[in-house]
Design a protein around this motif. Structure first.
Motif, PDB file in Angstrom:
ATOM      1  N   ASP A 293       0.827  -1.196   0.000  1.00  0.00           N
ATOM      2  CA  ASP A 293       0.000   0.000   0.000  1.00  0.00           C
ATOM      3  C   ASP A 293       0.870   1.258   0.000  1.00  0.00           C
ATOM      4  O   ASP A 293       0.351   2.372   0.079  1.00  0.00           O
ATOM      5  N   VAL A 294       2.178   1.069  -0.073  1.00  0.00           N
ATOM      6  CA  VAL A 294       3.116   2.188  -0.063  1.00  0.00           C
ATOM      7  C   VAL A 294       2.856   3.094  -1.260  1.00  0.00           C
ATOM      8  O   VAL A 294       2.702   2.628  -2.383  1.00  0.00           O
ATOM      9  N   LYS A 295       2.795   4.397  -1.008  1.00  0.00           N
ATOM     10  CA  LYS A 295       2.676   5.379  -2.085  1.00  0.00           C
ATOM     11  C   LYS A 295       4.079   5.931  -2.316  1.00  0.00           C
ATOM     12  O   LYS A 295       4.638   6.597  -1.446  1.00  0.00           O
ATOM     13  N   ALA A 296       4.651   5.621  -3.479  1.00  0.00           N
ATOM     14  CA  ALA A 296       6.056   5.961  -3.729  1.00  0.00           C
ATOM     15  C   ALA A 296       6.230   6.592  -5.107  1.00  0.00           C
ATOM     16  O   ALA A 296       5.431   6.362  -6.012  1.00  0.00           O
ATOM     17  N   THR A 297       7.297   7.374  -5.235  1.00  0.00           N
ATOM     18  CA  THR A 297       7.697   7.942  -6.520  1.00  0.00           C
ATOM     19  C   THR A 297       9.127   7.522  -6.791  1.00  0.00           C
ATOM     20  O   THR A 297      10.006   7.658  -5.927  1.00  0.00           O
ATOM     21  N   TYR A 298       9.359   6.969  -7.964  1.00  0.00           N
ATOM     22  CA  TYR A 298      10.690   6.552  -8.405  1.00  0.00           C
ATOM     23  C   TYR A 298      11.039   7.374  -9.639  1.00  0.00           C
ATOM     24  O   TYR A 298      10.150   7.772 -10.384  1.00  0.00           O
ATOM     25  N   SER A 299      12.329   7.595  -9.878  1.00  0.00           N
ATOM     26  CA  SER A 299      12.696   8.326 -11.091  1.00  0.00           C
ATOM     27  C   SER A 299      14.038   7.864 -11.611  1.00  0.00           C
ATOM     28  O   SER A 299      14.845   7.265 -10.896  1.00  0.00           O
ATOM     29  N   GLY A 300      14.253   8.145 -12.883  1.00  0.00           N
ATOM     30  CA  GLY A 300      15.502   7.806 -13.538  1.00  0.00           C
ATOM     31  C   GLY A 300      15.272   7.652 -15.021  1.00  0.00           C
ATOM     32  O   GLY A 300      14.170   7.860 -15.534  1.00  0.00           O
ATOM     33  N   ALA A 301      16.304   7.273 -15.743  1.00  0.00           N
ATOM     34  CA  ALA A 301      16.200   7.047 -17.183  1.00  0.00           C
ATOM     35  C   ALA A 301      16.559   5.615 -17.530  1.00  0.00           C
ATOM     36  O   ALA A 301      16.046   5.053 -18.480  1.00  0.00           O
ATOM     37  N   ASN A 302      17.436   5.015 -16.742  1.00  0.00           N
ATOM     38  CA  ASN A 302      17.962   3.712 -17.115  1.00  0.00           C
ATOM     39  C   ASN A 302      17.751   2.698 -15.995  1.00  0.00           C
ATOM     40  O   ASN A 302      18.476   2.709 -15.008  1.00  0.00           O
ATOM     41  N   ASN A 303      16.743   1.855 -16.138  1.00  0.00           N
ATOM     42  CA  ASN A 303      16.462   0.767 -15.192  1.00  0.00           C
ATOM     43  C   ASN A 303      16.387   1.220 -13.738  1.00  0.00           C
ATOM     44  O   ASN A 303      17.183   0.831 -12.903  1.00  0.00           O
ATOM     45  N   TYR A 304      15.410   2.039 -13.412  1.00  0.00           N
ATOM     46  CA  TYR A 304      15.198   2.382 -12.012  1.00  0.00           C
ATOM     47  C   TYR A 304      14.232   1.375 -11.412  1.00  0.00           C
ATOM     48  O   TYR A 304      13.245   0.987 -12.003  1.00  0.00           O
ATOM     49  N   HIS A 305      14.577   0.899 -10.222  1.00  0.00           N
ATOM     50  CA  HIS A 305      13.916  -0.252  -9.600  1.00  0.00           C
ATOM     51  C   HIS A 305      12.707   0.179  -8.775  1.00  0.00           C
ATOM     52  O   HIS A 305      12.804   1.080  -7.949  1.00  0.00           O
ATOM     53  N   LEU A 306      11.579  -0.486  -8.983  1.00  0.00           N
ATOM     54  CA  LEU A 306      10.346  -0.237  -8.223  1.00  0.00           C
ATOM     55  C   LEU A 306      10.344  -1.178  -7.017  1.00  0.00           C
ATOM     56  O   LEU A 306       9.669  -2.200  -6.992  1.00  0.00           O
ATOM     57  N   SER A 307      11.133  -0.850  -6.014  1.00  0.00           N
ATOM     58  CA  SER A 307      11.453  -1.763  -4.913  1.00  0.00           C
ATOM     59  C   SER A 307      10.247  -2.234  -4.109  1.00  0.00           C
ATOM     60  O   SER A 307      10.282  -3.319  -3.525  1.00  0.00           O
ATOM     61  N   ASP A 308       9.180  -1.463  -4.073  1.00  0.00           N
ATOM     62  CA  ASP A 308       8.019  -1.882  -3.284  1.00  0.00           C
ATOM     63  C   ASP A 308       7.249  -3.029  -3.935  1.00  0.00           C
ATOM     64  O   ASP A 308       6.328  -3.584  -3.329  1.00  0.00           O
ATOM     65  N   LEU A 309       7.626  -3.399  -5.168  1.00  0.00           N
ATOM     66  CA  LEU A 309       7.006  -4.548  -5.837  1.00  0.00           C
ATOM     67  C   LEU A 309       7.855  -5.817  -5.710  1.00  0.00           C
ATOM     68  O   LEU A 309       7.526  -6.843  -6.298  1.00  0.00           O
ATOM     69  N   ASP A 310       8.929  -5.774  -4.941  1.00  0.00           N
ATOM     70  CA  ASP A 310       9.789  -6.952  -4.759  1.00  0.00           C
ATOM     71  C   ASP A 310       9.045  -8.060  -4.027  1.00  0.00           C
ATOM     72  O   ASP A 310       8.298  -7.804  -3.081  1.00  0.00           O
ATOM     73  N   ILE A 311       9.292  -9.296  -4.461  1.00  0.00           N
ATOM     74  CA  ILE A 311       8.718 -10.465  -3.792  1.00  0.00           C
ATOM     75  C   ILE A 311       9.794 -11.536  -3.664  1.00  0.00           C
ATOM     76  O   ILE A 311      10.544 -11.789  -4.602  1.00  0.00           O
ATOM     77  N   THR A 312       9.908 -12.119  -2.477  1.00  0.00           N
ATOM     78  CA  THR A 312      10.906 -13.164  -2.216  1.00  0.00           C
ATOM     79  C   THR A 312      10.238 -14.522  -2.277  1.00  0.00           C
ATOM     80  O   THR A 312       9.154 -14.721  -1.713  1.00  0.00           O
ATOM     81  N   VAL A 313      10.891 -15.458  -2.973  1.00  0.00           N
ATOM     82  CA  VAL A 313      10.365 -16.820  -3.068  1.00  0.00           C
ATOM     83  C   VAL A 313      11.527 -17.805  -2.954  1.00  0.00           C
ATOM     84  O   VAL A 313      12.630 -17.529  -3.428  1.00  0.00           O
ATOM     85  N   THR A 314      11.278 -18.922  -2.289  1.00  0.00           N
ATOM     86  CA  THR A 314      12.228 -20.024  -2.209  1.00  0.00           C
ATOM     87  C   THR A 314      11.564 -21.243  -2.854  1.00  0.00           C
ATOM     88  O   THR A 314      10.698 -21.870  -2.243  1.00  0.00           O
ATOM     89  N   PRO A 315      11.923 -21.540  -4.114  1.00  0.00           N
ATOM     90  CA  PRO A 315      11.272 -22.669  -4.804  1.00  0.00           C
ATOM     91  C   PRO A 315      11.509 -23.996  -4.076  1.00  0.00           C
ATOM     92  O   PRO A 315      12.563 -24.211  -3.470  1.00  0.00           O
ATOM     93  N   LYS A 316      10.533 -24.870  -4.166  1.00  0.00           N
ATOM     94  CA  LYS A 316      10.657 -26.197  -3.566  1.00  0.00           C
ATOM     95  C   LYS A 316      11.421 -27.154  -4.473  1.00  0.00           C
ATOM     96  O   LYS A 316      11.999 -28.122  -4.005  1.00  0.00           O
ATOM     97  N   TYR A 317      11.427 -26.876  -5.788  1.00  0.00           N
ATOM     98  CA  TYR A 317      12.106 -27.732  -6.757  1.00  0.00           C
ATOM     99  C   TYR A 317      12.953 -26.890  -7.703  1.00  0.00           C
ATOM    100  O   TYR A 317      12.575 -25.761  -8.047  1.00  0.00           O
ATOM    101  N   ALA A 318      14.076 -27.447  -8.159  1.00  0.00           N
ATOM    102  CA  ALA A 318      14.985 -26.719  -9.054  1.00  0.00           C
ATOM    103  C   ALA A 318      14.478 -26.660 -10.486  1.00  0.00           C
ATOM    104  O   ALA A 318      14.976 -25.864 -11.278  1.00  0.00           O
ATOM    105  N   ASN A 319      13.490 -27.484 -10.816  1.00  0.00           N
ATOM    106  CA  ASN A 319      12.993 -27.492 -12.204  1.00  0.00           C
ATOM    107  C   ASN A 319      11.542 -27.022 -12.309  1.00  0.00           C
ATOM    108  O   ASN A 319      10.886 -27.243 -13.318  1.00  0.00           O
TER     109      ASN A 319
END
Length: 195
Positions: free
Chosen positions: A47-73
């Motif tokens: 629900d974070v209200k954020a402003t990001y800026s840049g020209a070359n690959n600026y990261h929208l960090s509040d959309l990050d999600i961490t996952v640990t897969p159960k299988y390698a394939n």
């Protein structure tokens, strides 16, 4: 009115036997699930209200999600559904652990054009007014897990020209929320499918 049916035994169609229902799923694990089964779903809401800026690959960090897969394939299907405003001259790319995904066959941009500023997994739609009413942006991305190591998936924004631009998440460009300046929330979901 709510109906409820309770039974311990079902009789077969022929009447020659019964079907016991006790503990039918006892002992079932993700290892016993067939190919194509969902083995885990990881979700993230911001629900974070954020402003990001840049020209070359600026990261929208509040959309990050961490996952640990159960299988390698496993196949991972990542669904991004977010709310915000940005210049129509903006492309979006999927990142893994902070880097744009460039793995052959899993590129987060048009593979024929390569990792160019105008090539992404999605472009931001044209909006005649990027100041008061944000829009909903959705896309899906898929890849093979490759390992069972924990990783972070996210989104980079990149302008399709060399000038700096801004990306406003969960808010309009001209405000934090008030009459005619809508706000919302964003979601990311990772679904792991057994292969």
């Amino acid at each position: 009115m709510t109906s409820k049916l309770k039974t311990d035994i079902l009789e077969t169609v022929s009447g020659s036997g019964t079907i016991a229902l006790t503990n039918q799923l006892s002992g079932m694990t993700d290892a016993s699930m067939p190919t194509g089964s969902v083995v885990q779903v990881v979700t993230h809401r911001t629900d974070v209200k954020a402003t990001y800026s840049g020209a070359n690959n600026y990261h929208l960090s509040d959309l990050d999600i961490t996952v640990t897969p159960k299988y390698a394939n496993s196949k991972l299907i990542i669904q991004f559904n977010f709310f915000g405003e940005a210049s129509q001259d903006t492309t979006l790319k999927v990142t893994k652990d902070g880097s744009v995904i460039t793995t052959s066959g899993e590129e987060s941009y048009n593979a024929n054009d390569g990792n160019q500023r105008w090539s992404g997994v999605r472009a931001v739609a044209y909006d005649a007014s990027i100041s008061s009413t944000p829009s909903d942006m959705s896309f899906m991305y898929q890849c093979i897990s490759g390992s069972t190591a924990s990783r972070v998936y996210g989104v980079d924004a990149r302008t399709s020209h060399s000038s700096n631009q801004t990306f406003d998440l969960n808010r309009p460009a001209s405000g934090q929320g008030s009459d005619s300046y809508e706000t919302s929330m964003s979601f990311v979901t990772v679904t792991e499918i057994k292969q």
